[in-house]
Design an enzyme around this catalytic site. Structure first.
Site, short mmCIF file in Angstrom:
data_model
loop_
_atom_site.label_atom_id
_atom_site.label_comp_id
_atom_site.label_asym_id
_atom_site.label_seq_id
_atom_site.Cartn_x
_atom_site.Cartn_y
_atom_site.Cartn_z
N ASP A 1 30.50 18.72 -31.42
CA ASP A 1 31.89 18.88 -31.15
C ASP A 1 31.90 19.07 -29.78
OD1 ASP A 1 32.95 18.75 -33.77
OD2 ASP A 1 33.23 20.83 -34.17
N LYS B 1 37.25 16.64 -31.24
CA LYS B 1 38.34 16.22 -31.50
C LYS B 1 39.17 16.86 -30.32
CE LYS B 1 38.31 17.12 -36.47
NZ LYS B 1 36.59 17.43 -36.61
#
Length: 398
Positions: free
Chosen positions: A198, A220
């Site tokens: 991530d 994200k």
């Protein structure tokens, strides 16, 4: 000029079911008897006295005690002997008899006159580390411990080249500083064939990976999720079913707003083995980096961790209950207004901590009434702390 010491020939012994003699009952003999019994040997201890811990093991396993002194002939049928009495003459006699019987002899305290030496051993997962210190047991133990620690922390590679089956590890990487990853997390990262990471994971740790490790960015951004969670789940499962070790490296803790539970369920439903490695959650660690404890005697008795994407009016309205808000800096003005409308004092202290643990970490202090204006240029990643504990902040930039 003295002749050089002959090189040792390293060798592993299968002692299960084979007779091994231990002469002596003190500390060294006790330790050796236990390790030999663990290897499955048929251990016979010859000594007038034995330590309390060795005495408690007699008769409960493969250790037999002959409560007397050593006699020539005790070596009959033995494959190996350890002598470790406090009487040099006895140890010398055991060594002499062993030489005549062609039985290898471990000689406690006298490695120069032994015919066998045991290395210092440690086991990390399925790796066995054996270090010989040339007769210096302390030196060998220190080297063993250093190598074992390096393996446990991922500083040395543990990757398999072949796997009978793959698995997934959901690893919490902590708040961004690789030094705050757990030893278990670092170790699994060193074993990985595939790393799925991530945006908030400690990406500097990725530089330590071997060139052939597949590294996949599924990060994200706020309001922008280029890879849906369902595709991430499928990616983890597919790579594991190919027989690969897959590490899902996340920021913070996998189970604190990290969707680790969803990924765990997806793996289990696909029959994929999965392990969860907790991480240091930014909800507490980033507050600590700014000198703000989430609880403090006489100031705050509890805390809630929430996301800033939700309405927060139902939370306790007291300054002695800390609210830690992950994400949501873009919604800060609305959130502050909602909390005041729900009953919070507008003068409740608030801190916005940006880029926790990064060199450019910044903390902005205000109140529910002022924080939106003071932190109007704040950017993600950021943590918002609301409550009286903010008054304890070690540093702040207004």
């Amino acid at each position: 000029m003295s002749s050089p010491t002959p090189q040792q020939f390293p060798l592993g012994l299968r002692l299960a079911g084979r007779r091994v003699l231990v002469v002596g009952g003190g500390h060294v003999a006790t330790r050796r008897a236990f390790s030999l019994a663990e290897a499955g040997a048929d251990v016979h201890v010859v000594s007038p006295e034995v330590s309390d811990s060795l005495a408690s093991a007699i008769g409960r396993g493969t250790i037999t005690w002959h409560e007397r002194g050593y006699r020539t002939g005790d070596l009959d049928g033995a494959w190996l002997v350890q002598t470790a009495t406090d009487t040099p003459a006895v140890d010398d006699q055991v060594a002499k008899d062993a030489e005549a019987a062609r039985v290898f002899c471990l000689k406690g305290g006298d490695p120069e006159n032994a015919t066998a030496w045991t290395p210092a051993v440690a086991r990390v997962d399925d790796v066995t580390i054996a270090v010989s210190g040339g007769g210096d047991a302390g030196r060998a133990a220190r080297l063993r411990d250093a190598v074992a620690t390096a393996l446990q922390t991922g500083d040395l590679p543990l990757r398999h080249r072949t796997h009978s089956r793959g698995f997934v590890a959901l690893v919490g990487g902590g708040p961004g500083d690789p030094g705050l990853m757990t030893a278990r997390g670092r170790r699994l990262l060193a074993e990985a064939d595939v790393v799925v990471f991530d945006r908030l994971a400690p990406q500097s740790a990725l530089a330590e990976l071997a060139p052939d490790v597949e590294v996949i960015d599924v990060g994200k951004q706020p309001d922008h999720h280029p890879i849906p969670q369902e595709r991430i789940n499928r990616l983890l499962v597919d790579r594991a079913l190919e027989g690969k070790v897959v590490v899902r490296l996340k920021g913070g803790d996998p189970y604190v707003f990290g969707r680790g539970g969803e990924e765990l369920i997806a793996c289990r439903e696909a029959g994929v083995e999965v392990e969860v490695v907790p991480g240091v959650t930014s909800a507490i660690a980033v507050c600590a980096a700014a000198g703000i404890p989430v609880t403090h005697r006489g100031v705050a008795r509890g805390f809630s961790v929430v996301t800033g994407h939700e309405e927060l009016g139902e939370l306790p309205h007291r300054g002695d209950h800390t609210i830690v808000m992950l994400m949501g800096v873009k919604r800060l003005r609305t959130t502050a207004r909602e909390l005041v409308a729900a009953g919070h004092d507008p003068e409740t202290p608030v801190a916005v901590i940006e880029r926790g643990f990064a060199p450019d970490q910044r903390t902005t202090i205000g109140t529910l009434a002022t924080i939106a204006d003071r932190a109007r240029d704040a950017r993600s990643p950021a943590i918002t702390v609301i409550g009286d504990v903010v008054s304890l902040a070690a540093s702040a930039t207004d």
